[in-house]
Design an enzyme around this catalytic site. Structure first.
Site, PDB file in Angstrom:
ATOM      1  N   GLU A  61     -15.880-100.424  31.287  1.00  0.00           N
ATOM      2  CA  GLU A  61     -16.104 -99.688  32.533  1.00  0.00           C
ATOM      3  C   GLU A  61     -15.183 -98.502  32.713  1.00  0.00           C
ATOM      4  O   GLU A  61     -15.421 -97.662  33.583  1.00  0.00           O
ATOM      5  CB  GLU A  61     -16.044-100.616  33.752  1.00  0.00           C
ATOM      6  CG  GLU A  61     -14.666-101.133  34.099  1.00  0.00           C
ATOM      7  CD  GLU A  61     -14.473-102.553  33.624  1.00  0.00           C
ATOM      8  OE1 GLU A  61     -15.066-102.921  32.586  1.00  0.00           O
ATOM      9  OE2 GLU A  61     -13.719-103.299  34.276  1.00  0.00           O
ATOM     10  N   ASN A  62     -14.134 -98.391  31.885  1.00  0.00           N
ATOM     11  CA  ASN A  62     -13.314 -97.193  31.978  1.00  0.00           C
ATOM     12  C   ASN A  62     -13.939 -95.993  31.281  1.00  0.00           C
ATOM     13  O   ASN A  62     -13.367 -94.901  31.320  1.00  0.00           O
ATOM     14  CB  ASN A  62     -11.892 -97.449  31.453  1.00  0.00           C
ATOM     15  CG  ASN A  62     -11.872 -98.040  30.064  1.00  0.00           C
ATOM     16  OD1 ASN A  62     -12.705 -98.878  29.733  1.00  0.00           O
ATOM     17  ND2 ASN A  62     -10.940 -97.619  29.249  1.00  0.00           N
TER      18      ASN A  62
END
Lengths: 216, 216, 216, 216
Positions: A46-47
């Site tokens: 998700e980064n």
């Protein structure tokens, strides 16, 4: 095989060819080691990227490439990087087929608490609330109890991460599915019994008529 | 007029009490030179908007340790025990925001949107004080835009007109923060001549960037 | 000099060094020819780029590079391309310093109608509604009348593009500024009189005490 | 399983009555091969979402001329007189949407947002039937997300995993539409092997793309 490996291995069986999957930090990360051979599971971090690969060889870490736990990783051929709004658009928009997360508590309604213990542990929800709401399937990979105390409850007492979003709970004792008709025990580990599970599970659950034995 | 300025000149926009956005995921994508400059400058009572406070002495963690932050919006503080301690001691006023919501709020601030509806946080403490709306039988929270006085960014490649290209997972919140602050300062890891970045691959157009500081 | 050129030239004087400007199709496009020497005005094209350049030489058109009117253009060094949501984020988010547009009608309140004539002409608003709401300064470049009939009215009768957003009106007869205190005639062309302007202007306006003569 | 399929195979997802998104600004960025395929296929009663209807016999203009569109969402139809004629004759049900709002509605559809607040259209016919909200003294319209059954895109470079790179002004609505349809088909102007596009410069990650058709 230790129980963490057993849980990870069982979760991996739920992933299908082509699935886009987000693995939470901790035990869920181990799932990557057990993905069925011959199928392709695309890992989302998700980064900001998809097609996350394994950890780099020692000494070959790239400081610009870390996973959502801040740990150096690699990317596979065909990867793509993007910014955070795009990443959470992917998550919230239902483009992630499954997310695998840990839990502090889960209840028979599918409510999940995994981000804080008031007065004790307030790490923040990070991306967990978005993941649990957005992923098509929410799988919990968790030890059945915490210091012998049930974590699978009638009703969560800790602040929730999301309401009624959990689909599957995999522990070292068995596999539960949460359905509109109630929580079902679908699989049971070979080293336990339904009675033993009931002792350490506060939630009410229905034992599947075709209860399957979980692989060790 | 050149956008390339000294660290000192750039940081004159950050004063006691300034609202500052700083990108970075566990330090990756954080402008270390600009952060070090803030620490040296000893400005205080900052209102910091960021996704996490990294680790002690890494990225944003340095600003926590130095006691310069009065108010903090973040999605995760668990990896930096200092933040939790200072929060519990009443030294930092912390608001925790789901990561996807935080990214989208900053994007909305830069894009002139008055807010947006997200399913993230419904049924949790995140909904406290927020307007709830049901559309097509699904519940959403109305989340409002965020802006700052100053954004401090980190570009892997920056040309002298301020066009920025971010490498790998460093992009995260950089692109959104670039749009949502009155003054935007980019730390250039590599400073290029205009034209050296393919206009197709520019990730933050130079029109958003006011000042460039060569990073170390 | 024909009146279109006169209007374009006068509008150009309002643009400042570093301004990001969106020029509508038609007469506003001519403004680019009169930008004060030595200053840099950055042209934004709402279909997805900044630093738009002049038309290409004949035979050197690139089918992938057109302006918002679909006409082949070039880009200057330091240009950046982006998608439509980003482009309108730039517009709506207040990152465009000025937009220059034509008008079917404008009124003394700053209401603008320039996108449809019911039953006759329904082209659609395209990007005009976003531009008029989002740009910091809205400048109309328009002929004073349409077939002798006033276009600067007490109150628009056609469907509006936006409410109270117009800042400046430049016609071949003069320059009007719309302020909270009313509409002011700030400049007058050398070949007309205030009386003549009143005859062809339905709107009420105040004549500036320091009325300036417009350049031919 | 390869994502690269024949034109016929790809277009089997477009049937009478299907909702289709097609990008392109005056034809630039429109997948001509896929559009020609739809014309040849003679599917009818389509609900088309696009920003403009280009010119007769250019891009989307072909689908207007062939009478295959029953319902149309667009921001501009003025450059194609056919669209206006068919609208006036009651053959096409046209809804005009400001271009920035259209882009944002599609983005919201792909990102799992329930809607957003925009100042665009306040005080105009665009606000009819919409919820209005005042925040901090400014008025906004609540605009809702848009999704489609099928999106037909045009990539300048596409690798075999579906990662897409768009050249110059062709990007426009492609990136948003890629996220907001159940089936996403990309016409590849140039079809590349996996790994030939730098993961940093991928504009539409392959996870959004279901099928690839080699363009002519």
């Amino acid at each position: 095989m230790d129980i963490r490996e057993r849980i990870a291995k069982r979760v991996a069986k739920d992933l299908e060819d082509g699935d886009i999957v987000n693995l939470g930090i901790g035990m869920p990360t181990l799932v990557a080691n057990y993905i069925t051979e011959g199928i392709e599971v695309i890992l989302q971090s998700e980064n900001g990227f998809v097609r996350m690969g394994p950890a780099p060889e020692e000494g070959k870490e790239d400081p610009d490439i870390v996973n959502a736990g801040g740990v150096p990783v690699t990317v596979l051929e065909g990867a793509a990087y993007f910014d955070s709004a795009t990443s959470f658009g992917i998550i919230r928009g239902g483009h992630v087929d499954a997310t695998v997360l840990g839990a502090l508590q889960v209840d028979q309604e599918g409510n999940l608490a995994n981000w804080m213990i008031p007065g004790k542990l307030v790490p923040g929800m990070g991306g967990a609330m978005d993941l649990v709401v957005g992923a098509k399937k929410v799988i919990l990979a968790m030890e059945h109890t915490a210091k012998g105390k049930p974590k699978i409850l009638r009703s969560c007492t800790l602040p929730l991460t999301a309401k009624k979003e959990v689909d599957l709970i995999v522990t070292e004792m068995g596999v539960f599915e949460i359905t509109p008709g109630g929580m079902y025990l679908r699989e049971i580990a070979s080293d336990t019994t339904v009675e033993k599970i009931k002792e350490v599970t506060e939630a009410e659950f229905i034992v599947d008529d075709n209860l399957i034995t979980m692989e060790d | 007029m050149s956008k390339v300025v000294s660290l000192e000149e750039a940081l004159k926009f950050v004063k006691d009490g300034t609202t500052v956005m700083i990108p970075g995921f566990m330090g990756v994508g954080t402008p270390e030179t600009l952060v070090d400059g803030l620490v040296d400058k000893k400005v205080k009572d900052l209102f910091l908007i960021c996704t996490d406070t990294a680790r002690p002495n890494v990225g944003i963690g340095k600003l926590i340790a130095s006691g310069q932050i009065k108010k903090l919006y973040a999605s995760h503080i668990g990896t930096n025990p200092e933040t939790g301690k200072m929060m519990n001691a009443g030294l930092i006023d912390v608001t925790l925001i789901p990561q996807g919501t935080l990214a989208e709020r900053i994007r909305a601030g830069g894009a002139g949107l008055g807010g947006f509806l997200t399913p993230t946080g419904v049924g949790t403490v995140v909904e406290e004080g927020k307007q709830k709306m049901a559309l097509d039988g699904k519940e959403y929270l109305l989340e409002l835009p965020l802006r700052a006085d100053v954004a401090l960014l980190r570009g892997s490649k920056v040309d002298k007109k301020g066009n920025v290209w971010y490498n790998a997972a460093t992009r995260n919140f950089n692109t959104h923060m670039a749009t949502a602050a009155d003054v935007v300062i980019v730390e250039a890891r590599e400073l290029l001549e205009v034209g050296e970045i393919d206009p197709n691959n520019v990730m933050t157009p130079g029109i958003f960037v006011d000042y460039i500081v060569k990073g170390e």
